[in-house]
Design an enzyme around this catalytic site. Structure first.
Site, PDB file in Angstrom:
ATOM      1  N   CYS A 106      74.665 110.982  77.905  1.00 40.25           N
ATOM      2  CA  CYS A 106      74.216 111.407  79.246  1.00 40.25           C
ATOM      3  C   CYS A 106      74.888 110.639  80.386  1.00 40.25           C
ATOM      4  O   CYS A 106      75.037 111.177  81.487  1.00 40.25           O
ATOM      5  CB  CYS A 106      72.699 111.296  79.337  1.00 40.25           C
ATOM      6  SG  CYS A 106      72.040 109.804  78.608  1.00 40.25           S
ATOM      7  N   HIS A 148      70.559 109.625  86.155  1.00 43.42           N
ATOM      8  CA  HIS A 148      71.291 108.365  85.968  1.00 43.42           C
ATOM      9  C   HIS A 148      72.225 108.134  87.165  1.00 43.42           C
ATOM     10  O   HIS A 148      73.031 109.002  87.513  1.00 43.42           O
ATOM     11  CB  HIS A 148      72.163 108.428  84.706  1.00 43.42           C
ATOM     12  CG  HIS A 148      71.391 108.444  83.417  1.00 43.42           C
ATOM     13  ND1 HIS A 148      70.030 108.242  83.331  1.00 43.42           N
ATOM     14  CD2 HIS A 148      71.820 108.613  82.139  1.00 43.42           C
ATOM     15  CE1 HIS A 148      69.656 108.300  82.067  1.00 43.42           C
ATOM     16  NE2 HIS A 148      70.718 108.531  81.322  1.00 43.42           N
TER      17      HIS A 148
HETATM   18  P1  NAP Z   1      62.803 112.236  71.483  1.00 42.47           P
HETATM   19  O1  NAP Z   1      62.043 112.563  72.731  1.00 42.47           O
HETATM   20  O2  NAP Z   1      62.414 111.041  70.724  1.00 42.47           O
HETATM   21  O3  NAP Z   1      62.727 113.525  70.490  1.00 42.47           O
HETATM   22  C1  NAP Z   1      63.166 113.482  69.159  1.00 42.47           C
HETATM   23  C2  NAP Z   1      62.923 114.819  68.461  1.00 42.47           C
HETATM   24  O4  NAP Z   1      63.382 114.674  67.100  1.00 42.47           O
HETATM   25  C3  NAP Z   1      61.458 115.244  68.392  1.00 42.47           C
HETATM   26  O5  NAP Z   1      61.373 116.641  68.493  1.00 42.47           O
HETATM   27  C4  NAP Z   1      61.030 114.824  66.980  1.00 42.47           C
HETATM   28  O6  NAP Z   1      60.001 115.637  66.430  1.00 42.47           O
HETATM   29  C5  NAP Z   1      62.334 115.080  66.216  1.00 42.47           C
HETATM   30  N1  NAP Z   1      62.364 114.281  64.978  1.00 42.47           N
HETATM   31  C6  NAP Z   1      62.205 112.943  64.856  1.00 42.47           C
HETATM   32  N2  NAP Z   1      62.275 112.580  63.547  1.00 42.47           N
HETATM   33  C7  NAP Z   1      62.490 113.733  62.854  1.00 42.47           C
HETATM   34  C8  NAP Z   1      62.644 114.037  61.463  1.00 42.47           C
HETATM   35  N3  NAP Z   1      62.590 113.084  60.532  1.00 42.47           N
HETATM   36  N4  NAP Z   1      62.843 115.332  61.110  1.00 42.47           N
HETATM   37  C9  NAP Z   1      62.905 116.310  62.040  1.00 42.47           C
HETATM   38  N5  NAP Z   1      62.753 116.084  63.365  1.00 42.47           N
HETATM   39  C10 NAP Z   1      62.556 114.817  63.763  1.00 42.47           C
HETATM   40  O7  NAP Z   1      64.351 112.074  71.790  1.00 42.47           O
HETATM   41  P2  NAP Z   1      65.236 112.715  72.983  1.00 42.47           P
HETATM   42  O8  NAP Z   1      65.318 111.807  74.136  1.00 42.47           O
HETATM   43  O9  NAP Z   1      64.806 114.126  73.189  1.00 42.47           O
HETATM   44  O10 NAP Z   1      66.685 112.667  72.346  1.00 42.47           O
HETATM   45  C11 NAP Z   1      67.103 113.566  71.313  1.00 42.47           C
HETATM   46  C12 NAP Z   1      68.567 113.316  70.997  1.00 42.47           C
HETATM   47  O11 NAP Z   1      69.358 113.600  72.161  1.00 42.47           O
HETATM   48  C13 NAP Z   1      68.841 111.852  70.621  1.00 42.47           C
HETATM   49  O12 NAP Z   1      69.808 111.819  69.619  1.00 42.47           O
HETATM   50  C14 NAP Z   1      69.356 111.259  71.941  1.00 42.47           C
HETATM   51  O13 NAP Z   1      70.184 110.157  71.735  1.00 42.47           O
HETATM   52  C15 NAP Z   1      70.107 112.436  72.524  1.00 42.47           C
HETATM   53  N6  NAP Z   1      70.226 112.456  73.992  1.00 42.47           N
HETATM   54  C16 NAP Z   1      69.130 112.225  74.786  1.00 42.47           C
HETATM   55  C17 NAP Z   1      69.279 112.305  76.176  1.00 42.47           C
HETATM   56  C18 NAP Z   1      68.122 112.059  77.111  1.00 42.47           C
HETATM   57  O14 NAP Z   1      68.381 112.008  78.336  1.00 42.47           O
HETATM   58  N7  NAP Z   1      66.882 111.941  76.635  1.00 42.47           N
HETATM   59  C19 NAP Z   1      70.518 112.622  76.733  1.00 42.47           C
HETATM   60  C20 NAP Z   1      71.591 112.867  75.896  1.00 42.47           C
HETATM   61  C21 NAP Z   1      71.430 112.780  74.529  1.00 42.47           C
HETATM   62  P3  NAP Z   1      58.448 115.177  66.407  1.00 42.47           P
HETATM   63  O15 NAP Z   1      57.917 115.362  67.798  1.00 42.47           O
HETATM   64  O16 NAP Z   1      57.843 116.147  65.430  1.00 42.47           O
HETATM   65  O17 NAP Z   1      58.412 113.757  65.962  1.00 42.47           O
END
Ligand code: NAP
Length: 349
Positions: free
Chosen positions: A148, A241
């Site tokens: 990001c 950001h």
């Molecule tokens: P998050 O809020 O922690 O969400 C993670 C998701 O993954 C949830 O839907 C969770 O489901 C699922 N999950 C976790 N463990 C799992 C498993 N064992 N099997 C299947 N599903 C599973 O994270 P996020 O911020 O959305 O980020 C998601 C990805 O995008 C990450 O890799 C992050 O580095 C990347 N990213 C994030 C941003 C940002 O600004 N947030 C920007 C760019 C990239 P449950 O709810 O069922 O646990």
């Protein structure tokens, strides 16, 4: 461009911070229709509206709310799998989906630097999509979206890189809380505070732009040679950001020339008028106290990068400030734009 029929899509990690943004942005999409939502076994089997802790300011789309959350197994009824999966699981899960014939468009770090995987910012390197043909997934493939902070940085650098050349970049980021996922950083850690460490972030910001600005040449992406130094901080802002950047250019450039190249910058998504493309990918502010996260993160549907405060630097040549929306341009919106580019370029029929 009009499609005869909408393309069925699924969201992996649909309950997370990025997953929710995918759901919101895809709800009335002219080309894509959300048919599946998937997450961990903690959420699977529940209606999406019961599994998710919806934290967005727009209402949860009614029809998607009633979908049953599935496990992240490649038996979903969709062609494209948008991935907002936790990086602990994303690598393996995304490969499984690609092997089973799905087009995976991912926000996770796991496959970004694989040599046959495009790290796509459609305004910059849509030609890198060609490398998909070297992947070993048959009808499936993996395409990734950068980190990001990288996205805002590289969009600001691209016009400078093309017009004046860049030798060195120094960047200090002030990153929003939603970038840490949900529930993210504990309130006691972050209220009245700044955390000067985000695990793995500096290495991503220092390496990903080299691939994105690299050249695609007969089945290979040759990284560009550019020195980047990054320091990343978590600050108490919800979305958006901010990045304070210093650059050393290869050629002399007047400030007016730099601002003009930013303001005139357009890419393939703008030429093709893709549904999620910002009208102007870069918005330059003349006002000296702008851009600010609270005020400017949603410019052009949250897909534009705002820049301001261009001035001479005493160490390198110039310094300026960038702002981009981390869960829109930096994640879900950016990934949707990648998929639109793939449709427009004929990679998804
Ligand atoms: P998050 O809020 O922690 O969400 C993670 C998701 O993954 C949830 O839907 C969770 O489901 C699922 N999950 C976790 N463990 C799992 C498993 N064992 N099997 C299947 N599903 C599973 O994270 P996020 O911020 O959305 O980020 C998601 C990805 O995008 C990450 O890799 C992050 O580095 C990347 N990213 C994030 C941003 C940002 O600004 N947030 C920007 C760019 C990239 P449950 O709810 O069922 O646990």
């Amino acid at each position: 461009m009009l499609l005869e029929k909408k393309i069925p899509v699924g969201v992996l990690g649909a309950t997370g911070s990025v997953g929710q943004k995918f759901v919101a942005l895809l709800a009335n999409h002219p080309w894509f229709e959300v048919k599946e939502v998937a997450a961990s076994e903690r959420s699977a089997g529940k209606k999406y509206k019961d599994a998710v802790n919806w934290i967005l300011t727009t209402p949860l789309p009614h029809e998607i709310g009633n979908l049953i959350v599935k496990e992240c197994e490649p038996d979903l009824d969709c062609r494209i799998a948008f991935s907002g999966l936790d990086s602990g699981i994303a690598g393996e899960a995304e490969e499984k989906f690609a092997k089973a014939g799905y087009v995976v468009v991912s926000n996770s770090k796991n496959h970004r630097m694989d040599k046959d995987v495009p790290l796509l910012v459609p305004e910059i390197n849509h030609d890198h999509l060609e490398i998909i043909k070297t992947q070993k997934f048959g009808n499936g493939c993996i395409v990734t979206n950068p980190n990001c902070s990288t996205i805002g940085l590289v969009l600001a650098l691209k016009p400078l890189y093309d017009n004046f050349g860049i030798e060195t970049v120094n960047v200090v980021t002030l990153q929003a809380l939603s970038g840490a996922g949900y529930p993210g950083v504990s309130s006691l850690d972050v209220i009245d505070n700044v955390i000067p460490f985000i695990s793995g972030e500096e290495a991503k910001v220092e390496s990903e732009p080299l691939k994105i600005l690299g050249k695609y040449n007969s089945g290979k992406i040759e990284n560009t040679k550019l020195k980047i130094s990054a320091q990343c901080n978590r600050v108490s802002v919800i979305d958006g950001h901010l990045e304070c950047v210093q650059v050393k250019l290869k050629k002399n450039a007047a400030p007016e020339q730099i601002i003009e190249t930013w303001r005139n910058f357009k890419g393939e998504p703008q030429k093709k008028n893709l549904p999620t493309a910002p009208v102007n990918p870069i918005h330059y502010f003349d006002e000296e106290k702008y851009p600010q996260p609270k005020i400017h993160r949603d410019i052009d549907k949250g897909m534009a990068v705002s820049i301001g405060r261009l001035r001479k630097d005493t160490l390198l040549d110039y310094k300026f400030v960038i702002l981009s929306h981390n869960t829109v341009r930096g994640a879900a919106g950016g990934a949707i734009l990648c998929a639109e580019m793939m449709v427009a370029d004929g990679y998804i029929k």
